[in-house]
Design a protein around this motif. Sequence first.
Motif, PDB file in Angstrom:
ATOM      1  N   SER A 149      22.008  15.198 -25.007  1.00  0.00           N
ATOM      2  CA  SER A 149      23.397  14.869 -25.234  1.00  0.00           C
ATOM      3  C   SER A 149      23.527  13.356 -25.400  1.00  0.00           C
ATOM      4  N   ILE A 150      24.704  12.897 -25.817  1.00  0.00           N
ATOM      5  CA  ILE A 150      24.922  11.486 -26.112  1.00  0.00           C
ATOM      6  C   ILE A 150      24.836  10.637 -24.848  1.00  0.00           C
ATOM      7  N   GLN A 151      25.144  11.217 -23.679  1.00  0.00           N
ATOM      8  CA  GLN A 151      25.116  10.460 -22.419  1.00  0.00           C
ATOM      9  C   GLN A 151      23.707  10.132 -21.938  1.00  0.00           C
ATOM     10  N   THR A 152      22.699  10.766 -22.518  1.00  0.00           N
ATOM     11  CA  THR A 152      21.321  10.510 -22.086  1.00  0.00           C
ATOM     12  C   THR A 152      20.620   9.449 -22.938  1.00  0.00           C
ATOM     13  N   LEU A 153      21.204   9.054 -24.058  1.00  0.00           N
ATOM     14  CA  LEU A 153      20.556   8.100 -24.964  1.00  0.00           C
ATOM     15  C   LEU A 153      20.733   6.658 -24.481  1.00  0.00           C
ATOM     16  N   PHE A 154      19.775   5.816 -24.841  1.00  0.00           N
ATOM     17  CA  PHE A 154      19.868   4.396 -24.503  1.00  0.00           C
ATOM     18  C   PHE A 154      19.156   3.570 -25.565  1.00  0.00           C
ATOM     19  N   LYS A 155      19.568   2.297 -25.631  1.00  0.00           N
ATOM     20  CA  LYS A 155      18.897   1.323 -26.494  1.00  0.00           C
ATOM     21  C   LYS A 155      18.232   0.289 -25.606  1.00  0.00           C
ATOM     22  N   GLN A 156      16.982  -0.029 -25.912  1.00  0.00           N
ATOM     23  CA  GLN A 156      16.228  -0.965 -25.077  1.00  0.00           C
ATOM     24  C   GLN A 156      16.815  -2.369 -25.104  1.00  0.00           C
ATOM     25  N   SER A 157      17.493  -2.729 -26.163  1.00  0.00           N
ATOM     26  CA  SER A 157      18.050  -4.072 -26.272  1.00  0.00           C
ATOM     27  C   SER A 157      19.253  -4.278 -25.364  1.00  0.00           C
ATOM     28  N   MET A 158      19.770  -3.195 -24.785  1.00  0.00           N
ATOM     29  CA  MET A 158      20.938  -3.277 -23.910  1.00  0.00           C
ATOM     30  C   MET A 158      20.508  -3.037 -22.463  1.00  0.00           C
ATOM     31  N   THR A 159      21.066  -3.807 -21.554  1.00  0.00           N
ATOM     32  CA  THR A 159      20.656  -3.727 -20.149  1.00  0.00           C
ATOM     33  C   THR A 159      21.434  -2.679 -19.356  1.00  0.00           C
ATOM     34  N   SER A 160      22.529  -2.181 -19.891  1.00  0.00           N
ATOM     35  CA  SER A 160      23.334  -1.205 -19.156  1.00  0.00           C
ATOM     36  C   SER A 160      22.626   0.144 -19.098  1.00  0.00           C
ATOM     37  N   ALA A 161      23.052   0.968 -18.141  1.00  0.00           N
ATOM     38  CA  ALA A 161      22.410   2.261 -17.901  1.00  0.00           C
ATOM     39  C   ALA A 161      22.830   3.279 -18.957  1.00  0.00           C
ATOM     40  N   PRO A 162      21.987   4.307 -19.218  1.00  0.00           N
ATOM     41  CA  PRO A 162      22.380   5.386 -20.141  1.00  0.00           C
ATOM     42  C   PRO A 162      23.660   6.063 -19.669  1.00  0.00           C
ATOM     43  N   GLY A 163      24.544   6.366 -20.611  1.00  0.00           N
ATOM     44  CA  GLY A 163      25.808   6.996 -20.280  1.00  0.00           C
ATOM     45  C   GLY A 163      26.937   6.021 -20.052  1.00  0.00           C
ATOM     46  N   SER A 164      26.631   4.725 -19.959  1.00  0.00           N
ATOM     47  CA  SER A 164      27.685   3.725 -19.772  1.00  0.00           C
ATOM     48  C   SER A 164      28.473   3.550 -21.070  1.00  0.00           C
ATOM     49  N   VAL A 165      29.614   2.889 -20.953  1.00  0.00           N
ATOM     50  CA  VAL A 165      30.475   2.707 -22.124  1.00  0.00           C
ATOM     51  C   VAL A 165      29.746   1.972 -23.242  1.00  0.00           C
ATOM     52  N   SER A 166      29.026   0.901 -22.890  1.00  0.00           N
ATOM     53  CA  SER A 166      28.333   0.109 -23.915  1.00  0.00           C
ATOM     54  C   SER A 166      27.265   0.932 -24.628  1.00  0.00           C
ATOM     55  N   GLN A 167      26.476   1.685 -23.851  1.00  0.00           N
ATOM     56  CA  GLN A 167      25.413   2.502 -24.446  1.00  0.00           C
ATOM     57  C   GLN A 167      25.995   3.594 -25.349  1.00  0.00           C
ATOM     58  N   VAL A 168      27.006   4.296 -24.870  1.00  0.00           N
ATOM     59  CA  VAL A 168      27.603   5.383 -25.663  1.00  0.00           C
ATOM     60  C   VAL A 168      28.214   4.842 -26.944  1.00  0.00           C
ATOM     61  N   ARG A 169      28.904   3.697 -26.844  1.00  0.00           N
ATOM     62  CA  ARG A 169      29.533   3.119 -28.030  1.00  0.00           C
ATOM     63  C   ARG A 169      28.491   2.690 -29.062  1.00  0.00           C
ATOM     64  N   GLN A 170      27.447   2.003 -28.617  1.00  0.00           N
ATOM     65  CA  GLN A 170      26.433   1.512 -29.547  1.00  0.00           C
ATOM     66  C   GLN A 170      25.636   2.652 -30.169  1.00  0.00           C
ATOM     67  N   ASN A 171      25.239   3.632 -29.342  1.00  0.00           N
ATOM     68  CA  ASN A 171      24.479   4.764 -29.873  1.00  0.00           C
ATOM     69  C   ASN A 171      25.314   5.590 -30.852  1.00  0.00           C
ATOM     70  N   SER A 172      26.598   5.716 -30.579  1.00  0.00           N
ATOM     71  CA  SER A 172      27.484   6.440 -31.498  1.00  0.00           C
ATOM     72  C   SER A 172      27.596   5.709 -32.820  1.00  0.00           C
ATOM     73  N   ASN A 173      27.654   4.388 -32.768  1.00  0.00           N
ATOM     74  CA  ASN A 173      27.697   3.590 -34.000  1.00  0.00           C
ATOM     75  C   ASN A 173      26.429   3.787 -34.822  1.00  0.00           C
ATOM     76  N   ASP A 174      25.273   3.814 -34.147  1.00  0.00           N
ATOM     77  CA  ASP A 174      24.005   4.022 -34.847  1.00  0.00           C
ATOM     78  C   ASP A 174      23.955   5.412 -35.495  1.00  0.00           C
ATOM     79  N   ILE A 175      24.397   6.426 -34.759  1.00  0.00           N
ATOM     80  CA  ILE A 175      24.394   7.791 -35.296  1.00  0.00           C
ATOM     81  C   ILE A 175      25.326   7.897 -36.494  1.00  0.00           C
ATOM     82  N   MET A 176      26.508   7.282 -36.389  1.00  0.00           N
ATOM     83  CA  MET A 176      27.456   7.317 -37.497  1.00  0.00           C
ATOM     84  C   MET A 176      26.900   6.611 -38.725  1.00  0.00           C
ATOM     85  N   SER A 177      26.197   5.493 -38.494  1.00  0.00           N
ATOM     86  CA  SER A 177      25.605   4.754 -39.605  1.00  0.00           C
ATOM     87  C   SER A 177      24.550   5.594 -40.327  1.00  0.00           C
TER      88      SER A 177
END
Length: 451
Positions: A170-198
Amino acid sequence: MAKSKSVFVCQECGYESLKWLGKCPNCNTWNSMVEEVKEEKISTKQSVILNNEPRSIVSIKSGEYERLDTGISELNRVLGGGIVKGSLTLISGAPGIGKSTLLLQAANNIAGRYGKVLYVSGEESEEQIKMRGDRLNVLSKDLYVISETNMDKIKEHITNTNPVFVIIDSIQTLFKQSMTSAPGSVSQVRQNSNDIMSIGKTQNIPFFIVAHITKQGELAGPRVLEHMVDTVLSFEGERTQEFRILRTIKNRFGNTSEIGVFEMSQEGLKQILNPSAVFLEEAGFQKEGSIVIGVIEGTRPILVEIQALVTETKAVMPRRTAVGVDNLRLNLILAVLEKKLRVYFYNCDVYVNVVGGLNIEGTFGDLGLALALLSSVKSKAISLERLIVVGEIGLTGEVRPVTFCDRLVNEAEKMGFKNAIIPYRNKDRIKNKNIDVISVSSLVEAINKVF
């Protein structure tokens, strides 16, 4: 070169603050601010070259006829006819409700018809998915499974596989290594969603994204996720019951509030093509407190049984319990019955239930609910045989017209009903010959017809 700074981000709405706050000033949620390290690039001069130019809307080819058939007609219905290429669909539901089962069945059908499908799981291993696949008879060789949570690696797998359809669970389990926040956080979900949309928009690949829900039944994570995707689906039902309802919350390519009905079995989810027959399977026709009403879900007419139980109580505050019906709507109808008909419920407990677990939205069932309450409080069954009731009740006791009343009467005729009570102003559009249509203009007139 980049510099880092610490910010506090609300995990409910994404509000950012330089200091910790006990209560988010944006969404008023307590203890939702979490500290995250945010990197800011000093040099922001980047050139983005787009080959796009404005075109006349008449010259643009429509994607309406390029939908992917999921092989599941109920899923196609809620999507508006199938999966649009390049679209993002978000599906949410309680744990164990059957989200992964439904998507695995759809992925198998799409892989067999169109080509490679990639199933990315962040919660299960490949062996666990294979075990479910064996139980569901998922045998397509073009269905590829990977257990991965690193978004950068997922992008590489998509590029190497070149699939026609991708599922993220699910989207809450994804993370980007360049970001220090934990998987499922607002920053991670927003960035991963942007990548998927792109990826989806540039490569014309449709995505299905699974999302978790909170204890209150709302979508977990930032609201920006719902705004970014094209379609939002909600999988409803109780794990202890066999029926599941897939409802459209948002759809840029079809109707909203469309529903699909499924039955959970050992072999997976089976679609129910005639939900009216299921909801009326054990209907108590001509029983005290029982009425069959008609509702419209999206474009689909559905007949469902509504039951009411009114019992005398000595408690200071009588109970008002409604399952499948809005409590505010129930209180409104009780007030109309007390004011206009002098039927009092102040010393009675009132229980209302919609059979089958369907949640009724709108005002289609007002008149049926009122008649069921009167039938229970008077301990008297409805006199008309195989009756369906449709109509909205106003505060003055009048019966107001409803939309698509002709569709509901047609559905009742197909199901073998003999009588129908409808609002007077809907009568002109009804031309059915095999069902006796009774039009009423007030609540008093409807009571005189059935008791």
